[in-house]
Design an enzyme around this catalytic site. Structure first.
Site, mmCIF file in Angstrom:
data_model
loop_
_atom_site.group_PDB
_atom_site.id
_atom_site.type_symbol
_atom_site.label_atom_id
_atom_site.label_comp_id
_atom_site.label_asym_id
_atom_site.label_seq_id
_atom_site.Cartn_x
_atom_site.Cartn_y
_atom_site.Cartn_z
ATOM 1 N N SER A 21 -13.900 19.184 28.895
ATOM 2 C CA SER A 21 -15.668 19.548 30.401
ATOM 3 C C SER A 21 -14.724 18.053 31.229
ATOM 4 O O SER A 21 -15.176 18.240 32.412
ATOM 5 C CB SER A 21 -17.247 19.034 29.740
ATOM 6 O OG SER A 21 -17.410 20.087 28.999
ATOM 7 N N LYS A 70 -26.038 17.307 20.041
ATOM 8 C CA LYS A 70 -26.869 18.939 21.095
ATOM 9 C C LYS A 70 -28.860 18.893 20.144
ATOM 10 O O LYS A 70 -29.705 19.314 20.756
ATOM 11 C CB LYS A 70 -26.274 19.976 20.519
ATOM 12 C CG LYS A 70 -24.882 19.945 21.213
ATOM 13 C CD LYS A 70 -24.832 21.553 21.213
ATOM 14 C CE LYS A 70 -23.596 21.834 22.189
ATOM 15 N NZ LYS A 70 -22.911 22.952 21.820
ATOM 16 N N ASP A 107 -25.691 27.630 26.977
ATOM 17 C CA ASP A 107 -24.516 28.178 25.684
ATOM 18 C C ASP A 107 -24.744 29.416 26.243
ATOM 19 O O ASP A 107 -23.849 30.388 26.768
ATOM 20 C CB ASP A 107 -24.435 27.415 24.415
ATOM 21 C CG ASP A 107 -23.934 26.406 24.047
ATOM 22 O OD1 ASP A 107 -22.612 26.457 25.361
ATOM 23 O OD2 ASP A 107 -23.611 25.513 23.479
ATOM 24 N N GLY A 135 -24.042 29.580 12.638
ATOM 25 C CA GLY A 135 -24.288 27.673 12.995
ATOM 26 C C GLY A 135 -24.896 27.886 14.443
ATOM 27 O O GLY A 135 -25.802 29.094 15.588
ATOM 28 N N ARG A 158 -21.427 33.291 5.728
ATOM 29 C CA ARG A 158 -20.865 33.308 4.522
ATOM 30 C C ARG A 158 -21.912 33.182 3.963
ATOM 31 O O ARG A 158 -22.340 33.382 2.720
ATOM 32 C CB ARG A 158 -19.729 32.152 4.717
ATOM 33 C CG ARG A 158 -19.178 31.652 3.629
ATOM 34 C CD ARG A 158 -18.503 30.372 3.612
ATOM 35 N NE ARG A 158 -18.946 29.455 4.522
ATOM 36 C CZ ARG A 158 -18.047 28.073 5.090
ATOM 37 N NH1 ARG A 158 -17.129 27.975 4.274
ATOM 38 N NH2 ARG A 158 -18.540 27.017 4.972
ATOM 39 N N ILE A 222 -15.525 33.686 20.391
ATOM 40 C CA ILE A 222 -16.173 32.408 20.650
ATOM 41 C C ILE A 222 -14.943 30.605 20.844
ATOM 42 O O ILE A 222 -15.262 29.945 21.502
ATOM 43 C CB ILE A 222 -17.756 31.768 21.285
ATOM 44 C CG1 ILE A 222 -17.966 31.153 19.883
ATOM 45 C CG2 ILE A 222 -18.244 32.941 21.371
ATOM 46 C CD1 ILE A 222 -18.783 30.436 19.777
#
Ligand SMILES: NC(=O)c1ccc[n+]([C@@H]2O[C@H](COP(=O)([O-])OP(=O)(O)OC[C@H]3O[C@@H](n4cnc5c(N)ncnc54)[C@H](OP(=O)(O)O)[C@@H]3O)[C@@H](O)[C@H]2O)c1
Length: 278
Positions: A21, A70, A107, A135, A158, A222
């Protein structure tokens, strides 16, 4: 917002040295001749609340938030946008100038903008999407796919219980699926997204059966290190359109830059080269 004469922004994480960033925002500041600086800030969980309290007094107008903060920053914000509340995490904080902090999550917007830049006119309403992983990134992407009209979102993970949790969070259009069903789901999906860390440099490969993959399915990853993952290579070989993950990182940064520095920056090849080239 009252803008300081030299506005400061940054990215907060623990660790932080890997973050791209600063390179990204630094390129935009130089390119547009804007006053301001963007810095990496290594701040631990224990120091986060205090840091967010004092940063505005030091001239900061906002910060990006990365792993592992986050989710926790939602507790520290004064206002939380609907999409950040729905996802349960924020990546963009804006200091409103009166002690208040606004938390947003860009996002999902970055994910959609990346695909649309590569494939103009693309929409999630084209058909079912297959999301690999459950996630933090998957949450933002599933939320964006649903708001963009995806009729069904198959989620294979998973740990199946996490995928089940996403159905509870985002509703009936989310359909948790066993990892073993991926070969069949590949054939039925208009979009395939890898949101796991599999395939990333230093991680195990994403070993899935893609033998039934064919156009017009669009495939995106991603993971952006490497830029062309094995998933994207296989999809290209099958004749499918592919979209790499770097663009999501670049596009998610646009709303913060706009708010903090007052200018809408471009995501283009020059930026990609600046971020990749260092
Ligand atoms: N391009 C961008 O802008 C962008 C933005 C955000 C994240 N990312 C990248 O996206 C990836 C995921 O990030 P995140 O924040 O969502 O991470 P996260 O919350 O830790 O989730 C990781 C996901 O990967 C799965 N996974 C990890 N190791 C696995 C393995 N060995 N086998 C099968 N599944 C495995 C996990 O499954 P379980 O639930 O079973 O553990 C989970 O679904 C990272 O590589 C990150 O760098 C890119």
């Amino acid at each position: 917002m009252i803008r300081p004469s030299i506005p400061l922004a940054g990215v907060i994480g623990d660790p932080i040295s890997h973050s791209l960033s600063p390179r990204l925002h630094g390129h935009w500041l130089r390119r547009y001749g804007l006053k301001g600086h963007y810095v990496p800030l290594h701040i631990t969980h224990a120091n986060l609340a205090e840091a967010l309290r004092i940063l505005p007094d030091m001239g900061f107008v906002g910060v990006n938030i990365t792993i592992p903060h986050k989710e926790y920053v939602l507790d520290l914000a004064s206002t939380v946008t609907d999409r950040a509340a729905l996802i349960g995490a924020a990546n963009t904080l804006t200091f409103l100038g009166d002690g208040r902090i606004q938390a947003d999550n860009t996002d999902g917007q970055g994910f959609l903008a990346n695909i649309r830049q590569r494939l103009p006119g693309w929409t999630a309403s084209a058909g079912p999407a297959l999301v690999l992983g459950s996630g933090g990134a998957a949450k933002a992407i599933i939320s964006a796919l649903i708001s963009d009209g995806a009729p069904q979102v198959f989620v294979a993970n998973r740990t199946r219980a996490r995928a089940e949790g996403l159905k509870e969070q985002f509703g009936a259009r989310v359909e948790p699926q066993d990892w073993t069903r991926i070969p069949d789901l590949v054939e039925r999906s208009a979009l395939i997204v890898n949101t796991t860390s599999l395939g990333m440099t230093g991680q195990p490969p994403l070993a899935i059966d893609l033998s039934r993959l064919s156009p017009p399915t669009v495939v995106t990853d991603i993971v952006y290190a490497p830029l062309e993952t094995e998933l994207l290579q296989a999809a290209s070989a099958a004749g499918c359109e592919t979209v790499d993950g770097l663009g999501m990182l670049l596009h998610q940064a646009v709303p913060g830059f706009e708010r903090w520095f007052g200018y809408t920056p471009l995501v283009d090849d020059e930026l990609r080269q600046a971020v990749l080239g260092g």
